[in-house]
Design a protein around this motif. Structure first.
Motif, PDB file in Angstrom:
ATOM      1  N   GLU A 115       0.852  -1.189   0.000  1.00  0.00           N
ATOM      2  CA  GLU A 115       0.000   0.000   0.000  1.00  0.00           C
ATOM      3  C   GLU A 115       0.886   1.236   0.000  1.00  0.00           C
ATOM      4  O   GLU A 115       1.980   1.223   0.551  1.00  0.00           O
ATOM      5  CB  GLU A 115      -0.871   0.041   1.256  1.00  0.00           C
ATOM      6  CG  GLU A 115      -1.816  -1.106   1.420  1.00  0.00           C
ATOM      7  CD  GLU A 115      -2.596  -1.042   2.730  1.00  0.00           C
ATOM      8  OE1 GLU A 115      -2.744   0.073   3.279  1.00  0.00           O
ATOM      9  OE2 GLU A 115      -3.038  -2.093   3.193  1.00  0.00           O
ATOM     10  N   GLN A 116       0.387   2.300  -0.618  1.00  0.00           N
ATOM     11  CA  GLN A 116       1.020   3.612  -0.553  1.00  0.00           C
ATOM     12  C   GLN A 116      -0.041   4.618  -0.167  1.00  0.00           C
ATOM     13  O   GLN A 116      -1.159   4.551  -0.674  1.00  0.00           O
ATOM     14  CB  GLN A 116       1.590   4.030  -1.910  1.00  0.00           C
ATOM     15  CG  GLN A 116       2.835   3.319  -2.330  1.00  0.00           C
ATOM     16  CD  GLN A 116       3.415   3.966  -3.572  1.00  0.00           C
ATOM     17  OE1 GLN A 116       3.920   5.074  -3.499  1.00  0.00           O
ATOM     18  NE2 GLN A 116       3.349   3.279  -4.694  1.00  0.00           N
ATOM     19  N   ILE A 117       0.310   5.552   0.724  1.00  0.00           N
ATOM     20  CA  ILE A 117      -0.653   6.607   0.989  1.00  0.00           C
ATOM     21  C   ILE A 117      -0.718   7.494  -0.249  1.00  0.00           C
ATOM     22  O   ILE A 117       0.219   7.533  -1.053  1.00  0.00           O
ATOM     23  CB  ILE A 117      -0.325   7.409   2.270  1.00  0.00           C
ATOM     24  CG1 ILE A 117       0.978   8.177   2.129  1.00  0.00           C
ATOM     25  CG2 ILE A 117      -0.300   6.505   3.480  1.00  0.00           C
ATOM     26  CD1 ILE A 117       1.168   9.215   3.216  1.00  0.00           C
ATOM     27  N   ASP A 118      -1.824   8.196  -0.402  1.00  0.00           N
ATOM     28  CA  ASP A 118      -2.033   9.047  -1.572  1.00  0.00           C
ATOM     29  C   ASP A 118      -0.949  10.105  -1.687  1.00  0.00           C
ATOM     30  O   ASP A 118      -0.530  10.691  -0.687  1.00  0.00           O
ATOM     31  CB  ASP A 118      -3.403   9.730  -1.491  1.00  0.00           C
ATOM     32  CG  ASP A 118      -4.536   8.734  -1.649  1.00  0.00           C
ATOM     33  OD1 ASP A 118      -4.312   7.667  -2.237  1.00  0.00           O
ATOM     34  OD2 ASP A 118      -5.645   9.025  -1.159  1.00  0.00           O
TER      35      ASP A 118
ATOM     36  N   ILE B  72       3.089  -4.199   3.631  1.00  0.00           N
ATOM     37  CA  ILE B  72       4.048  -3.096   3.608  1.00  0.00           C
ATOM     38  C   ILE B  72       3.260  -1.834   3.242  1.00  0.00           C
ATOM     39  O   ILE B  72       2.525  -1.828   2.248  1.00  0.00           O
ATOM     40  CB  ILE B  72       5.132  -3.303   2.522  1.00  0.00           C
ATOM     41  CG1 ILE B  72       5.886  -4.600   2.740  1.00  0.00           C
ATOM     42  CG2 ILE B  72       6.053  -2.099   2.452  1.00  0.00           C
ATOM     43  CD1 ILE B  72       6.962  -4.535   3.758  1.00  0.00           C
ATOM     44  N   VAL B  73       3.427  -0.792   4.045  1.00  0.00           N
ATOM     45  CA  VAL B  73       2.769   0.481   3.764  1.00  0.00           C
ATOM     46  C   VAL B  73       3.842   1.545   3.596  1.00  0.00           C
ATOM     47  O   VAL B  73       4.658   1.753   4.494  1.00  0.00           O
ATOM     48  CB  VAL B  73       1.814   0.896   4.902  1.00  0.00           C
ATOM     49  CG1 VAL B  73       1.160   2.233   4.586  1.00  0.00           C
ATOM     50  CG2 VAL B  73       0.760  -0.185   5.153  1.00  0.00           C
ATOM     51  N   LEU B  74       3.862   2.181   2.436  1.00  0.00           N
ATOM     52  CA  LEU B  74       4.742   3.321   2.211  1.00  0.00           C
ATOM     53  C   LEU B  74       3.969   4.558   2.626  1.00  0.00           C
ATOM     54  O   LEU B  74       2.913   4.862   2.074  1.00  0.00           O
ATOM     55  CB  LEU B  74       5.181   3.407   0.753  1.00  0.00           C
ATOM     56  CG  LEU B  74       5.993   2.213   0.241  1.00  0.00           C
ATOM     57  CD1 LEU B  74       6.477   2.470  -1.172  1.00  0.00           C
ATOM     58  CD2 LEU B  74       7.139   1.860   1.159  1.00  0.00           C
ATOM     59  N   SER B  75       4.498   5.264   3.619  1.00  0.00           N
ATOM     60  CA  SER B  75       3.763   6.342   4.253  1.00  0.00           C
ATOM     61  C   SER B  75       4.632   7.588   4.347  1.00  0.00           C
ATOM     62  O   SER B  75       5.562   7.760   3.556  1.00  0.00           O
ATOM     63  CB  SER B  75       3.296   5.870   5.638  1.00  0.00           C
ATOM     64  OG  SER B  75       2.386   6.796   6.187  1.00  0.00           O
ATOM     65  N   ASP B  76       4.312   8.438   5.323  1.00  0.00           N
ATOM     66  CA  ASP B  76       5.034   9.701   5.483  1.00  0.00           C
ATOM     67  C   ASP B  76       5.479   9.885   6.929  1.00  0.00           C
ATOM     68  O   ASP B  76       5.152   9.089   7.809  1.00  0.00           O
ATOM     69  CB  ASP B  76       4.180  10.879   5.013  1.00  0.00           C
ATOM     70  CG  ASP B  76       2.855  10.999   5.748  1.00  0.00           C
ATOM     71  OD1 ASP B  76       2.673  10.361   6.810  1.00  0.00           O
ATOM     72  OD2 ASP B  76       1.988  11.740   5.264  1.00  0.00           O
TER      73      ASP B  76
ATOM     74  N   ILE C 206       4.559  -3.636   8.146  1.00  0.00           N
ATOM     75  CA  ILE C 206       5.758  -2.795   8.107  1.00  0.00           C
ATOM     76  C   ILE C 206       5.337  -1.471   7.490  1.00  0.00           C
ATOM     77  O   ILE C 206       4.739  -1.444   6.418  1.00  0.00           O
ATOM     78  CB  ILE C 206       6.869  -3.439   7.257  1.00  0.00           C
ATOM     79  CG1 ILE C 206       7.273  -4.788   7.835  1.00  0.00           C
ATOM     80  CG2 ILE C 206       8.069  -2.496   7.146  1.00  0.00           C
ATOM     81  CD1 ILE C 206       8.156  -5.621   6.899  1.00  0.00           C
ATOM     82  N   LEU C 207       5.639  -0.385   8.184  1.00  0.00           N
ATOM     83  CA  LEU C 207       5.374   0.958   7.659  1.00  0.00           C
ATOM     84  C   LEU C 207       6.696   1.667   7.452  1.00  0.00           C
ATOM     85  O   LEU C 207       7.564   1.635   8.338  1.00  0.00           O
ATOM     86  CB  LEU C 207       4.497   1.758   8.614  1.00  0.00           C
ATOM     87  CG  LEU C 207       3.048   1.278   8.647  1.00  0.00           C
ATOM     88  CD1 LEU C 207       2.839   0.285   9.762  1.00  0.00           C
ATOM     89  CD2 LEU C 207       2.120   2.445   8.774  1.00  0.00           C
TER      90      LEU C 207
ATOM     91  N   LEU D 199      15.109  -0.488   4.192  1.00  0.00           N
ATOM     92  CA  LEU D 199      14.134  -0.397   5.267  1.00  0.00           C
ATOM     93  C   LEU D 199      13.126  -1.545   5.221  1.00  0.00           C
ATOM     94  O   LEU D 199      12.706  -2.059   6.264  1.00  0.00           O
ATOM     95  CB  LEU D 199      13.433   0.962   5.223  1.00  0.00           C
ATOM     96  CG  LEU D 199      14.350   2.167   5.457  1.00  0.00           C
ATOM     97  CD1 LEU D 199      13.589   3.473   5.224  1.00  0.00           C
ATOM     98  CD2 LEU D 199      14.986   2.129   6.837  1.00  0.00           C
ATOM     99  N   ALA D 200      12.737  -1.963   4.032  1.00  0.00           N
ATOM    100  CA  ALA D 200      11.821  -3.097   3.899  1.00  0.00           C
ATOM    101  C   ALA D 200      12.477  -4.374   4.417  1.00  0.00           C
ATOM    102  O   ALA D 200      11.850  -5.153   5.147  1.00  0.00           O
ATOM    103  CB  ALA D 200      11.380  -3.256   2.446  1.00  0.00           C
TER     104      ALA D 200
END
Length: 151
Positions: A5-8, A40-44, A84-85, A109-110
């Protein structure tokens, strides 16, 4: 299965295929069950700051957080390893300081997050040595053996 997932509007944009490949390589290196699932979430920085405060009692953003799980999916019977974020903002900053690409930093990081889900830790020197060795081996497999692992 690896759920990604990626946040917008996350910037810089990251190719999710390289993240998935890094995670799959780490799972294989660690002999994870082939039917294990994780997210896995790519976030901020904002989200990781909030989670770091809530779960680690640290009032600051961080680069990666892992939330291990031992749940079994009742529908599939698969083991759920956890979440994992990754802060892409923090990864970009660290990549600039280290002199490599953001994609390489996100892969590091992943891998680091997967190792935590697989039971590795770096609180004690002996544990840290084992974890850093595993990270180095996986990064070499990924063609990122030149990446320096931060202490």
């Amino acid at each position: 299965m690896i759920f990604l997932e990626q946040i917008d509007d996350i910037q810089p944009a990251i190719d999710m295929d390289i993240v998935e490949h890094a995670v799959a390589t780490a799972l294989q290196h660690q002999h994870a069950p082939s039917d294990a699932d994780l997210t896995i979430v790519l976030s901020d920085n904002e989200q990781l700051h909030e989670l770091n405060l809530e779960w680690m009692d640290v009032d600051a953003p961080t680069d990666v957080l892992s939330f291990p799980s031992e749940e079994i999916d009742p529908e599939t019977g698969n083991r759920y390893l956890g979440d994992i974020l990754i802060s892409v903002e923090r990864a970009a900053e660290q990549a600039t300081m280290a002199g490599h690409s953001v994609e390489a930093e996100v892969q590091l990081l992943a891998v680091h997050g997967v190792l935590h889900l697989m039971g590795h830790d770096h609180a004690e020197m002996e544990e840290k040595a084992r974890m850093w060795q595993a990270q180095a081996e996986i990064l070499t497999i990924l063609g990122l053996g030149n990446i320096q692992i931060r202490e």
